[in-house]
Design a protein around this motif. Structure first.
Motif, PDB file in Angstrom:
ATOM      1  N   LYS A 156     -24.360  -6.404  29.083  1.00 59.35           N
ATOM      2  CA  LYS A 156     -25.731  -6.519  29.038  1.00 59.35           C
ATOM      3  C   LYS A 156     -25.938  -7.754  28.184  1.00 59.35           C
ATOM      4  O   LYS A 156     -25.617  -7.604  26.889  1.00 59.35           O
ATOM      5  CB  LYS A 156     -26.712  -5.406  28.770  1.00 59.35           C
ATOM      6  N   ALA A 157     -26.572  -8.751  28.425  1.00 61.93           N
ATOM      7  CA  ALA A 157     -27.163  -9.966  27.523  1.00 61.93           C
ATOM      8  C   ALA A 157     -28.283  -9.537  26.853  1.00 61.93           C
ATOM      9  O   ALA A 157     -29.429  -9.654  27.417  1.00 61.93           O
ATOM     10  CB  ALA A 157     -27.078 -11.368  28.160  1.00 61.93           C
ATOM     11  N   LEU A 196     -24.039  -9.109  23.148  1.00 65.51           N
ATOM     12  CA  LEU A 196     -23.373  -8.710  24.290  1.00 65.51           C
ATOM     13  C   LEU A 196     -23.255  -7.117  24.300  1.00 65.51           C
ATOM     14  O   LEU A 196     -22.252  -6.629  23.197  1.00 65.51           O
ATOM     15  CB  LEU A 196     -22.165  -9.248  24.814  1.00 65.51           C
ATOM     16  N   LEU A 197     -23.696  -6.282  25.173  1.00 63.01           N
ATOM     17  CA  LEU A 197     -23.291  -4.848  25.248  1.00 63.01           C
ATOM     18  C   LEU A 197     -22.457  -4.625  26.310  1.00 63.01           C
ATOM     19  O   LEU A 197     -22.770  -4.774  27.639  1.00 63.01           O
ATOM     20  CB  LEU A 197     -24.768  -3.949  25.314  1.00 63.01           C
ATOM     21  N   LEU A 209     -14.677   1.986  32.323  1.00 63.77           N
ATOM     22  CA  LEU A 209     -16.142   2.298  31.712  1.00 63.77           C
ATOM     23  C   LEU A 209     -15.922   1.853  30.248  1.00 63.77           C
ATOM     24  O   LEU A 209     -15.018   2.293  29.539  1.00 63.77           O
ATOM     25  CB  LEU A 209     -16.578   3.664  31.970  1.00 63.77           C
ATOM     26  N   SER A 210     -16.875   1.370  29.589  1.00 62.81           N
ATOM     27  CA  SER A 210     -16.633   0.854  28.350  1.00 62.81           C
ATOM     28  C   SER A 210     -17.216   1.874  27.160  1.00 62.81           C
ATOM     29  O   SER A 210     -17.954   2.376  27.769  1.00 62.81           O
ATOM     30  CB  SER A 210     -17.538  -0.769  27.998  1.00 62.81           C
ATOM     31  N   LYS A 211     -16.676   1.801  26.244  1.00 62.98           N
ATOM     32  CA  LYS A 211     -17.054   2.679  25.151  1.00 62.98           C
ATOM     33  C   LYS A 211     -17.321   1.746  23.830  1.00 62.98           C
ATOM     34  O   LYS A 211     -16.887   0.846  23.750  1.00 62.98           O
ATOM     35  CB  LYS A 211     -16.145   4.029  25.168  1.00 62.98           C
ATOM     36  N   GLU A 212     -17.708   2.543  22.695  1.00 63.85           N
ATOM     37  CA  GLU A 212     -18.090   1.702  21.617  1.00 63.85           C
ATOM     38  C   GLU A 212     -17.163   1.212  20.918  1.00 63.85           C
ATOM     39  O   GLU A 212     -17.063  -0.163  20.534  1.00 63.85           O
ATOM     40  CB  GLU A 212     -18.602   2.763  20.624  1.00 63.85           C
TER      41      GLU A 212
END
Length: 240
Positions: A156-157, A196-197, A209-212
């Motif tokens: 996510k921008a 960016l997230l 899936l992304s994580k922190e």
């Protein structure tokens, strides 16, 4: 470096004085220069495989003459970059494709979401963020970058408040990746891109899936992404 010196008398007789004591006929000089240009062009063209010369010609027929030139320029980039250090490969590929224009899929293809092949992207000279990322990914793969070092990352921008895609290069599995992006066109580590997230990432084989922190949680194969599967099916058709 050869210097060209023109004398008034030589201009009148159609001859050039290239260095003291040597005078060349203008037509002969022009012919030699033309021959050099032809030989150079042939050498560059000969480095491109028959398959891609044919694909470039087809692109020209579909998208216009300039499209053929762009496809040939892409293939020359690949041929000229194979032996470069990885940092130079990343920079050249990023800069080459960032010359294209950003256009939403609905305006370009009449679809809400369409993942173009590199040739379609170059043919249109335009695409959205996925098309930039996909073209960079496949080009780096052709340049010998192994798949484990690359990920297409859906993010996510935050400043634009919209979804976006970038390409991540991992020098080592635990490294902070370098991002290739069409928004911020400078190569930067992900740690410098607080705008960016990450949401999920994938490559030819896997989906995470992304994580922190870290590289994310493996959730299966990238074949779960229907747009990715459709893209690869079209690429396979081109390759065969």
């Amino acid at each position: 470096m050869l210097s060209l010196s023109l004398k008034n008398s030589s201009r009148q007789t159609g001859r050039y004085r290239l260095w003291p004591g040597r005078v060349f006929n203008r037509k002969l000089l022009f012919g030699l220069l033309l021959l050099v240009c032809i030989i150079s062009s042939f050498y560059v063209y000969a480095e491109i495989s028959d398959k891609y010369r044919k694909l470039a010609k087809q692109a020209g027929e579909v998208y216009g003459a300039d499209a053929e030139k762009r496809v040939l320029a892409w293939r020359r980039l690949i041929d000229e970059s194979k032996d470069l250090p990885i940092v130079d490969k990343l920079a050249k590929v990023n800069n080459f494709f960032n010359q294209m224009d950003f256009v939403d899929d609905i305006d370009l293809w009449g679809k809400d979401d369409y993942w173009a092949t590199p040739i379609e992207f170059l043919g249109m000279r335009a695409g959205d963020c996925e098309d930039f990322t996909i073209a960079k990914y496949f080009t780096l793969r052709e340049l010998g970058v192994v798949d484990d070092k690359l990920r297409l990352v859906y993010v996510k921008a935050l400043r634009l408040n919209q979804h976006h895609m970038v390409l991540a290069y991992y020098h080592k599995p635990t490294s902070i990746p370098v991002l290739l992006d069409n928004l911020d066109k400078e190569l930067k580590p992900a740690s410098k891109r607080n705008d960016l997230l990450p949401i999920y990432s994938f490559n030819a084989e896997n989906l995470w899936l992304s994580k922190e922190k870290g590289r994310g949680v493996l959730v299966g194969g990238s074949s779960r992404l229907s747009l990715w599967t459709d893209l690869n099916d079209r690429l396979n058709t081109i390759s065969n």
